[in-house]
Design an enzyme around this catalytic site. Structure first.
Site, PDB file in Angstrom:
ATOM      1  N   GLY A  97       0.871  -1.194   0.005  1.00 45.88           N
ATOM      2  CA  GLY A  97      -0.185  -0.061   0.008  1.00 45.88           C
ATOM      3  C   GLY A  97       0.876   1.368   0.039  1.00 45.88           C
ATOM      4  N   HIS A 153      -1.799   7.967   6.874  1.00 46.46           N
ATOM      5  CA  HIS A 153      -1.068   8.890   6.120  1.00 46.46           C
ATOM      6  C   HIS A 153      -1.695  10.080   5.605  1.00 46.46           C
ATOM      7  CE1 HIS A 153       2.691   6.569   5.427  1.00 46.46           C
ATOM      8  NE2 HIS A 153       2.082   5.443   5.225  1.00 46.46           N
ATOM      9  N   CYS A 188       6.605   0.543   6.816  1.00 47.99           N
ATOM     10  CA  CYS A 188       6.071   1.545   6.067  1.00 47.99           C
ATOM     11  C   CYS A 188       7.186   2.047   5.205  1.00 47.99           C
ATOM     12  CB  CYS A 188       5.752   2.849   6.986  1.00 47.99           C
ATOM     13  SG  CYS A 188       4.940   4.260   5.980  1.00 47.99           S
ATOM     14  N   LEU A 189       6.853   2.249   3.886  1.00 50.23           N
ATOM     15  CA  LEU A 189       7.949   2.731   3.018  1.00 50.23           C
ATOM     16  C   LEU A 189       8.656   3.851   3.352  1.00 50.23           C
ATOM     17  CD1 LEU A 189       6.148   1.887  -0.607  1.00 50.23           C
ATOM     18  CD2 LEU A 189       7.836   0.580   0.949  1.00 50.23           C
ATOM     19  N   HIS A 223      -3.844   2.070   7.654  1.00 49.06           N
ATOM     20  CA  HIS A 223      -2.647   2.602   7.689  1.00 49.06           C
ATOM     21  C   HIS A 223      -2.325   3.726   6.575  1.00 49.06           C
ATOM     22  CE1 HIS A 223       1.834   1.755   7.638  1.00 49.06           C
ATOM     23  NE2 HIS A 223       1.814   2.667   6.648  1.00 49.06           N
ATOM     24  N   GLU A 224      -3.181   3.536   5.462  1.00 49.70           N
ATOM     25  CA  GLU A 224      -2.823   4.501   4.426  1.00 49.70           C
ATOM     26  C   GLU A 224      -4.004   5.758   4.486  1.00 49.70           C
ATOM     27  OE1 GLU A 224      -0.664   3.935   2.338  1.00 49.70           O
ATOM     28  OE2 GLU A 224      -0.411   1.759   2.704  1.00 49.70           O
ATOM     29  N   GLN A 258       3.490   9.929   0.445  1.00 52.51           N
ATOM     30  CA  GLN A 258       4.738   9.235   0.410  1.00 52.51           C
ATOM     31  C   GLN A 258       5.500   9.503  -0.657  1.00 52.51           C
ATOM     32  OE1 GLN A 258       2.613   5.460   1.811  1.00 52.51           O
ATOM     33  NE2 GLN A 258       4.741   5.184   2.661  1.00 52.51           N
TER      34      GLN A 258
HETATM   35 ZN    ZN Z   1       2.978   3.915   5.201  1.00 54.68          ZN
END
Ligand code: ZN
Length: 166
Positions: A46, A137, A91-92, A133-134, A51
């Site tokens: 995701g 963000h 998380c990226l 989670h998204e 991001q």
């Molecule tokens: Zn993330």
């Protein structure tokens, strides 16, 4: 294919509430394609627009990692959250940190697709975790913010050490 560079904590764009998408344009669809390419390039399941540096309310998810089956959600709204589950998340934008996070076990979310058509998302299991989670963000929150404070402090210290040059 257009893989974008990732914004990483403590980049300010990650802490900014994303603004709603007002127009369902080709630019929006290009952003979604870039998000999908960037997600796969980094083995993510995701990714949200902040991001890659765009503070707008768009995320993509694909917990099954099957190409072409990505869920793309614009202007998501959490309607209902039920139960409680804990899963180890990464998380990226928070590289090399993996922690167990408590969230709702099932969610009901609404939103729009890339053409402005309404979407309804009923999710449980891994997909429920990913969409929550998204959504975080898009509200300027990272998964580490959901850890107990003492735990969070340790994680952020580790992260700062990791990204310090030299
Ligand atoms: Zn993330």
């Amino acid at each position: 294919m257009s893989v974008q560079s990732l914004c990483v904590e403590p980049d300010g764009v990650l802490r900014q509430p994303a603004r709603p998408v007002a127009a369902f344009t080709n630019d929006l669809r290009r952003l979604a394609r870039d998000l999908i390419d960037t997600m796969y390039a980094h083995d993510g399941i995701g990714i949200a627009a902040p991001q890659v540096g765009h503070a707008v309310q768009v995320f993509v998810a694909n917990p099954g990692q099957r190409r072409g089956q990505e869920l793309v959600v614009v202007n998501p709204v959490l309607v209902r959250a039920e139960g409680r589950a804990a899963m180890v998340e990464g998380c990226l934008s928070v590289p090399k940190i993996w922690e167990r996070v408590h969230r709702a076990a099932a969610v009901h979310m609404t939103g729009h697709d890339l053409f402005g058509q309404p979407l309804v998302i009923q999710a449980d299991g891994l997909l429920a975790v990913v969409v929550q989670h998204e959504l975080d963000h898009l509200q300027g929150r990272l998964f580490v913010d959901r850890l107990p404070w003492y735990h969070r402090r340790r994680v952020l210290r580790t992260l700062r050490r990791a990204i310090r040059p030299g």
